[in-house]
Write a protein that holds these residues in place. Structure first.
Motif, PDB file in Angstrom:
ATOM      1  N   HIS A 297      30.899  41.020  30.428  1.00  0.00           N
ATOM      2  CA  HIS A 297      32.271  40.981  30.471  1.00  0.00           C
ATOM      3  C   HIS A 297      32.918  40.941  32.149  1.00  0.00           C
ATOM      4  CE1 HIS A 297      33.254  40.878  26.333  1.00  0.00           C
ATOM      5  NE2 HIS A 297      32.404  41.398  26.413  1.00  0.00           N
ATOM      6  N   VAL A 298      31.896  41.259  33.118  1.00  0.00           N
ATOM      7  CA  VAL A 298      32.277  41.419  34.698  1.00  0.00           C
ATOM      8  C   VAL A 298      32.252  40.412  34.997  1.00  0.00           C
ATOM      9  CG1 VAL A 298      32.441  42.549  36.500  1.00  0.00           C
ATOM     10  CG2 VAL A 298      32.885  43.563  34.439  1.00  0.00           C
ATOM     11  N   LEU A 299      30.947  39.744  34.751  1.00  0.00           N
ATOM     12  CA  LEU A 299      30.260  38.819  35.456  1.00  0.00           C
ATOM     13  C   LEU A 299      31.107  37.529  34.605  1.00  0.00           C
ATOM     14  CD1 LEU A 299      26.832  40.378  35.906  1.00  0.00           C
ATOM     15  CD2 LEU A 299      28.234  39.769  37.657  1.00  0.00           C
ATOM     16  N   ALA A 300      31.422  37.499  33.774  1.00  0.00           N
ATOM     17  CA  ALA A 300      31.234  35.827  32.920  1.00  0.00           C
ATOM     18  C   ALA A 300      32.007  35.464  31.888  1.00  0.00           C
ATOM     19  CB  ALA A 300      30.340  34.999  32.780  1.00  0.00           C
ATOM     20  N   GLY A 301      33.145  37.129  31.474  1.00  0.00           N
ATOM     21  CA  GLY A 301      34.081  37.385  30.117  1.00  0.00           C
ATOM     22  C   GLY A 301      35.627  36.344  30.936  1.00  0.00           C
ATOM     23  N   GLY A 302      35.436  35.050  30.730  1.00  0.00           N
ATOM     24  CA  GLY A 302      36.980  34.417  31.004  1.00  0.00           C
ATOM     25  C   GLY A 302      37.057  33.914  32.064  1.00  0.00           C
ATOM     26  N   LYS A 303      37.910  33.528  32.282  1.00  0.00           N
ATOM     27  CA  LYS A 303      38.285  32.675  33.867  1.00  0.00           C
ATOM     28  C   LYS A 303      39.182  33.727  34.405  1.00  0.00           C
ATOM     29  CE  LYS A 303      39.758  28.516  31.037  1.00  0.00           C
ATOM     30  NZ  LYS A 303      40.476  27.226  30.994  1.00  0.00           N
ATOM     31  N   THR A 304      38.872  35.240  34.605  1.00  0.00           N
ATOM     32  CA  THR A 304      39.110  35.912  36.142  1.00  0.00           C
ATOM     33  C   THR A 304      37.655  36.656  36.058  1.00  0.00           C
ATOM     34  OG1 THR A 304      40.204  37.686  34.481  1.00  0.00           O
ATOM     35  CG2 THR A 304      41.770  35.630  35.021  1.00  0.00           C
ATOM     36  N   SER A 305      36.589  35.939  35.416  1.00  0.00           N
ATOM     37  CA  SER A 305      35.793  36.859  35.805  1.00  0.00           C
ATOM     38  C   SER A 305      34.647  36.474  37.245  1.00  0.00           C
ATOM     39  CB  SER A 305      34.686  36.838  34.703  1.00  0.00           C
ATOM     40  OG  SER A 305      34.339  34.618  34.311  1.00  0.00           O
ATOM     41  N   ARG A 306      34.130  37.116  37.850  1.00  0.00           N
ATOM     42  CA  ARG A 306      33.607  36.713  38.995  1.00  0.00           C
ATOM     43  C   ARG A 306      32.823  36.108  38.792  1.00  0.00           C
ATOM     44  NH1 ARG A 306      31.359  42.819  41.149  1.00  0.00           N
ATOM     45  NH2 ARG A 306      33.214  43.641  41.188  1.00  0.00           N
ATOM     46  N   LEU A 307      31.960  35.873  38.251  1.00  0.00           N
ATOM     47  CA  LEU A 307      30.912  34.252  38.192  1.00  0.00           C
ATOM     48  C   LEU A 307      31.973  33.251  38.107  1.00  0.00           C
ATOM     49  CD1 LEU A 307      27.863  35.382  36.770  1.00  0.00           C
ATOM     50  CD2 LEU A 307      28.519  35.218  39.252  1.00  0.00           C
ATOM     51  N   TYR A 308      32.969  32.928  36.531  1.00  0.00           N
ATOM     52  CA  TYR A 308      33.438  32.296  36.422  1.00  0.00           C
ATOM     53  C   TYR A 308      34.630  31.672  37.727  1.00  0.00           C
ATOM     54  CZ  TYR A 308      36.396  28.794  34.471  1.00  0.00           C
ATOM     55  OH  TYR A 308      36.703  27.721  33.836  1.00  0.00           O
ATOM     56  N   LYS A 309      35.281  32.556  38.355  1.00  0.00           N
ATOM     57  CA  LYS A 309      36.301  32.255  39.870  1.00  0.00           C
ATOM     58  C   LYS A 309      35.478  31.752  40.726  1.00  0.00           C
ATOM     59  CE  LYS A 309      39.641  34.817  42.103  1.00  0.00           C
ATOM     60  NZ  LYS A 309      39.338  33.954  43.060  1.00  0.00           N
ATOM     61  N   ARG A 310      34.649  32.659  40.753  1.00  0.00           N
ATOM     62  CA  ARG A 310      33.582  31.557  42.211  1.00  0.00           C
ATOM     63  C   ARG A 310      32.771  30.664  42.193  1.00  0.00           C
ATOM     64  NH1 ARG A 310      30.568  34.601  46.095  1.00  0.00           N
ATOM     65  NH2 ARG A 310      30.302  33.051  46.566  1.00  0.00           N
ATOM     66  N   LEU A 311      31.987  30.153  40.798  1.00  0.00           N
ATOM     67  CA  LEU A 311      31.411  28.868  40.904  1.00  0.00           C
ATOM     68  C   LEU A 311      32.387  27.945  40.173  1.00  0.00           C
ATOM     69  CD1 LEU A 311      28.537  30.286  39.318  1.00  0.00           C
ATOM     70  CD2 LEU A 311      28.050  29.105  41.644  1.00  0.00           C
ATOM     71  N   VAL A 312      33.145  28.719  39.380  1.00  0.00           N
ATOM     72  CA  VAL A 312      33.973  27.057  39.016  1.00  0.00           C
ATOM     73  C   VAL A 312      35.406  26.324  38.929  1.00  0.00           C
ATOM     74  CG1 VAL A 312      34.910  26.157  36.258  1.00  0.00           C
ATOM     75  CG2 VAL A 312      32.860  27.684  36.012  1.00  0.00           C
ATOM     76  N   TYR A 313      35.967  27.455  39.303  1.00  0.00           N
ATOM     77  CA  TYR A 313      37.262  27.987  39.490  1.00  0.00           C
ATOM     78  C   TYR A 313      37.740  27.310  41.255  1.00  0.00           C
ATOM     79  CZ  TYR A 313      42.536  28.042  40.879  1.00  0.00           C
ATOM     80  OH  TYR A 313      43.677  28.639  40.878  1.00  0.00           O
ATOM     81  N   ASP A 314      36.718  28.717  42.214  1.00  0.00           N
ATOM     82  CA  ASP A 314      36.956  28.338  43.729  1.00  0.00           C
ATOM     83  C   ASP A 314      35.706  27.437  44.071  1.00  0.00           C
ATOM     84  OD1 ASP A 314      38.873  30.135  43.854  1.00  0.00           O
ATOM     85  OD2 ASP A 314      37.106  31.889  44.138  1.00  0.00           O
ATOM     86  N   LEU A 315      34.757  27.193  43.943  1.00  0.00           N
ATOM     87  CA  LEU A 315      33.750  26.405  44.842  1.00  0.00           C
ATOM     88  C   LEU A 315      33.898  25.091  44.221  1.00  0.00           C
ATOM     89  CD1 LEU A 315      30.966  29.067  46.016  1.00  0.00           C
ATOM     90  CD2 LEU A 315      32.463  28.066  47.301  1.00  0.00           C
ATOM     91  N   ARG A 316      34.453  24.992  42.766  1.00  0.00           N
ATOM     92  CA  ARG A 316      33.708  23.839  42.082  1.00  0.00           C
ATOM     93  C   ARG A 316      32.476  23.578  41.774  1.00  0.00           C
ATOM     94  NH1 ARG A 316      40.167  20.892  43.153  1.00  0.00           N
ATOM     95  NH2 ARG A 316      40.996  22.448  42.206  1.00  0.00           N
ATOM     96  N   ILE A 317      31.288  24.186  41.978  1.00  0.00           N
ATOM     97  CA  ILE A 317      29.841  23.639  42.271  1.00  0.00           C
ATOM     98  C   ILE A 317      29.072  23.448  40.261  1.00  0.00           C
ATOM     99  CG2 ILE A 317      29.622  24.098  44.210  1.00  0.00           C
ATOM    100  CD1 ILE A 317      27.725  26.124  43.500  1.00  0.00           C
TER     101      ILE A 317
END
Length: 457
Positions: A297-317
């Motif tokens: 959950h911490v890593l990928a549980g929703g749009k505020t999670s660590r990996l979603y934020k870095r990979l999808v939202y911030d870096l857009r990769i």
């Protein structure tokens, strides 16, 4: 999680129960468990809100129980069981239930079990129990070469649809072959292999049924608008005459461990590349299992999670990312999967994922993150229980994997009792950077859409 946060409709199902390792006021589903003389376990759960009843039958046999050369037999029987039995003509099982207004009529097969379920108006409970008992006791009186061959073709076609012609369809198989040693019960896909299915004879199939599909290898859950005494009388009427079988002893599997990182290279005829990172982890309900749910959950549980934020939202990769603790009876896997946006590579995503994992191992989780993870885990669990069909299946899952059908209070307590230190330690212990399987899927024109293994190192 306090009781007031639960849905009001769900609270109506709960009775107060004092369960060891759980809060005294933890919600508990009111159940009664008994066993017939032939070994069939029976679990009854009353819910009078809606005049329906779910019949949910688990046979404690899955693909893990298939002998060498018989891969796919458990899944094949999932199909054969719907074709008819001694007193139920071919292809009438669904029709009989549809005529009385049944819903959610189906079955499924996993590594650990095969289940069958239907939800019927309460006045038709007897029909559902009779149909289930007839195929338990008299399936082989109906199955002939034509039925067997027809359903074998259906299974092979399902394999083509879900694996051979599906994007990334064989990646899980390539990972399992490197995660589990030769002979491990979880090494092969539940769907089965064409080679083993084609080599099977009708006698092979009959022998597999006689070995595993007996009342003393099954658990029946009846949940809904029932009278427990009358329901148990019906269960006795239809199932008690079926003789028990001789269930083979199961040899416990040793815990899975990896000695190093393995890189698996796959090419596939897909638009978007992917990276899979997989670790062996504790089995369902063992120590660490719930903590790893919270890590996911911490890593990928929703749009505020660590990996979603870095990979999808911030870096857009990345187009998307997921993390999951896949809990099973003998062993579990923790897996992170990220799908790249066009123009980006799996290696880019892997670098970011490793950065976030390193931060989690060294710095742990923050209180708001942990609170969100706990809330997500517990609400997901409790909301699933609102539906009668899902509730019946969960009782069977608790019974097989935890040994207690009334495990709900302890299940909730696993998450409530976790803390930042436990979550950090779970990530550090179970998700090491040097003992895992990293699978890189790259695009290649002309390669199978399901993926072709290029090599592992």
């Amino acid at each position: 999680m306090s009781r007031r946060l639960l849905p009001a409709a769900l609270l109506a199902l709960f009775s107060l129960s004092v369960v060891p390792s759980a809060r005294a006021d933890a919600p508990a589903l009111s159940i009664e468990k008994t066993r017939l003389g032939n070994g069939l376990e029976v679990i009854l759960h009353e819910d009078h809100r809606t005049p329906i009843v779910t019949v949910n039958l688990w046979y404690h046999v899955g693909s893990k129980d298939e002998p060498a050369g018989k891969n796919g037999f458990a899944h094949l029987f999932e199909h054969l069981m719907f074709q008819g039995s001694k007193h139920v003509p071919e292809d009438t099982y669904f029709l009989d239930l549809e005529r009385v207004g049944a819903t959610n009529v189906n079955g499924s097969t996993s590594l650990d079990r095969t289940n069958y379920f239907e939800t019927v108006p309460k006045s038709r409970l007897g029909l559902a129990l009779w149909l289930e008992s007839d195929r338990m006791g008299f399936l082989l009186s109906h199955v002939d070469q034509a039925t067997f061959a027809g359903q074998r073709d259906v299974v092979k076609n399902e394999r083509r649809q879900r694996y051979e012609n599906a994007p990334y369809g064989f990646v899980d198989q390539y990972i399992s072959e490197r995660l589990y040693p030769a002979g491990h019960p979880y090494r092969l896909l539940t769907i089965g292999t064409p080679h083993d299915l084609d080599a099977a004879s009708l006698d092979d199939v009959r022998a597999f049924f006689r070995t595993w599909y007996a009342p003393n290898n099954a658990t029946l859950v009846v949940a809904g608008d029932i009278d427990r005494h009358k329901t148990l009388d019906l269960v006795e009427k239809y199932f008690a005459p079926i003789p028990p079988g001789s269930i083979p002893a199961r040899v416990p599997s040793a815990p899975v461990t990896l000695e190093k990182e393995t890189r698996v290279d796959v090419v596939a005829g897909v638009e978007l590349t992917r990276v899979y990172i997989t670790w062996p982890t504790p089995k369902a309900f063992a120590a660490g299992d719930a903590d790893l749910d919270l890590v996911a959950h911490v890593l990928a549980g929703g749009k505020t999670s660590r990996l979603y934020k870095r990979l999808v939202y911030d870096l857009r990769i990345a187009q998307g990312v997921s993390a999951d603790q896949g809990s099973a009876q003998l062993a579990s896997t923790f897996e992170i999967v990220a799908t790249a946006l066009p123009g980006h590579t799996p290696q880019e995503m892997l670098k970011v994922i490793d950065e976030e994992l390193a931060l989690l191992r060294s710095g742990g989780v923050k209180d708001p993150e942990l609170a969100r993870a706990k809330t997500d885990a517990i609400t997901s669990l409790t909301f699933r229980l609102e539906k009668n069909t899902a509730r019946a299946d969960q009782l069977n899952r608790y019974n097989q994997l935890a040994g207690e059908p009334d495990y709900l209070p302890k299940d909730i307590a696993r998450y409530e009792g976790s803390n930042a230190s436990a979550v950090q330690e779970a990530a550090r212990r179970w998700l090491p950077p040097d003992k895992r399987i990293v699978t890189i899927v790259t695009s290649e024109k002309g390669a199978p859409i399901s993926g072709r293994l290029q090599g592992a190192r």
